[in-house]
Design a protein around this motif. Structure first.
Motif, short mmCIF file in Angstrom:
data_model
loop_
_atom_site.label_atom_id
_atom_site.label_comp_id
_atom_site.label_asym_id
_atom_site.label_seq_id
_atom_site.Cartn_x
_atom_site.Cartn_y
_atom_site.Cartn_z
N ASP A 16 8.91 3.33 118.55
CA ASP A 16 9.45 2.03 118.97
C ASP A 16 10.25 2.17 120.26
OD1 ASP A 16 10.14 0.57 115.68
OD2 ASP A 16 8.28 0.80 116.84
N SER A 17 10.68 1.01 120.76
CA SER A 17 11.48 0.96 121.98
C SER A 17 12.81 0.24 121.71
CB SER A 17 10.73 0.21 123.09
OG SER A 17 9.54 0.86 123.44
N ARG A 19 16.41 -1.14 124.23
CA ARG A 19 17.10 -1.18 125.51
C ARG A 19 18.59 -1.28 125.27
NH1 ARG A 19 16.96 -5.22 130.78
NH2 ARG A 19 18.15 -6.60 129.39
N ARG A 67 10.10 9.03 129.23
CA ARG A 67 10.21 8.06 128.12
C ARG A 67 11.34 7.07 128.35
NH1 ARG A 67 11.68 9.79 123.18
NH2 ARG A 67 12.84 11.60 123.95
N PHE A 68 12.42 7.52 128.96
CA PHE A 68 13.60 6.68 129.18
C PHE A 68 13.71 6.33 130.65
CE2 PHE A 68 16.43 8.35 125.44
CZ PHE A 68 15.39 8.11 124.57
N GLN A 82 16.42 1.89 129.17
CA GLN A 82 15.21 1.52 128.45
C GLN A 82 14.65 2.77 127.80
OE1 GLN A 82 13.65 -1.56 128.03
NE2 GLN A 82 12.33 -0.44 126.62
N MET A 83 14.53 2.72 126.48
CA MET A 83 14.09 3.88 125.71
C MET A 83 12.76 3.54 125.04
SD MET A 83 17.71 5.13 124.04
CE MET A 83 17.84 3.71 122.97
N ASN A 84 11.72 4.24 125.45
CA ASN A 84 10.39 4.05 124.88
C ASN A 84 9.96 5.29 124.10
OD1 ASN A 84 10.25 1.53 126.22
ND2 ASN A 84 9.32 2.47 128.03
N SER A 85 8.96 5.12 123.26
CA SER A 85 8.41 6.23 122.48
C SER A 85 9.52 7.03 121.80
CB SER A 85 7.59 7.15 123.40
OG SER A 85 6.55 6.44 124.02
N LEU A 86 10.38 6.33 121.11
CA LEU A 86 11.52 6.98 120.48
C LEU A 86 11.10 7.95 119.39
CD1 LEU A 86 13.92 3.95 120.49
CD2 LEU A 86 14.47 6.19 121.43
#
Length: 126
Positions: A16-17, A19, A67-68, A82-86
């Motif tokens: 998940d992502s 912000r 990722r971030f 922004q944090m993606n692919s946590l």
């Protein structure tokens, strides 16, 4: 004095992502660097990402690079992450930090920063 307030943390699943936001107020005069740090239970607080005063220079720790994304809106005195692919290993309390500095690249060590937010919890379940 400078006050920093983080928001945007929460409980998410792997992949998940989220912000995170951090708004600065008070004597935010001049040009300043900002950073995101995190601290997991039993571990030291370490840098996640940092950005210089005008956003032209950024730094990412190896585990989040790609990722971030760190960014800032100086008109709003607000910092973002922004944090993606946590991943579960991203679970920690996330803190934003502030330092009056025009250093480029931005400072990376916690000891270099003068003001801190209260932190926001990010939990990634597997």
């Amino acid at each position: 004095q400078v006050q920093l307030v983080e928001s945007g943390g929460g409980l998410v699943q792997t992949g998940d992502s989220l912000r995170l936001s951090c708004t600065a107020s008070g004597r935010t005069f001049g040009n300043y660097a900002m950073g995101w740090f995190r601290q997991a239970p039993g571990k030291e607080r370490g840098v996640v990402a940092a950005i210089n005063w005008n956003g032209a220079s950024t730094y990412y720790t190896d585990s989040v690079r790609g990722r971030f994304t760190i960014s800032r809106d100086n008109a709003k005195n607000t910092l973002y992450l922004q944090m993606n692919s946590l991943k579960p290993e991203d679970t920690a309390v996330y803190y934003c930090a502030y330092k009056n500095s025009v250093r480029t690249p931005p400072p990376r060590a916690a000891r270099d920063y003068d003001y801190w937010g209260q932190g926001t919890q990010v939990t990634v379940s597997s």
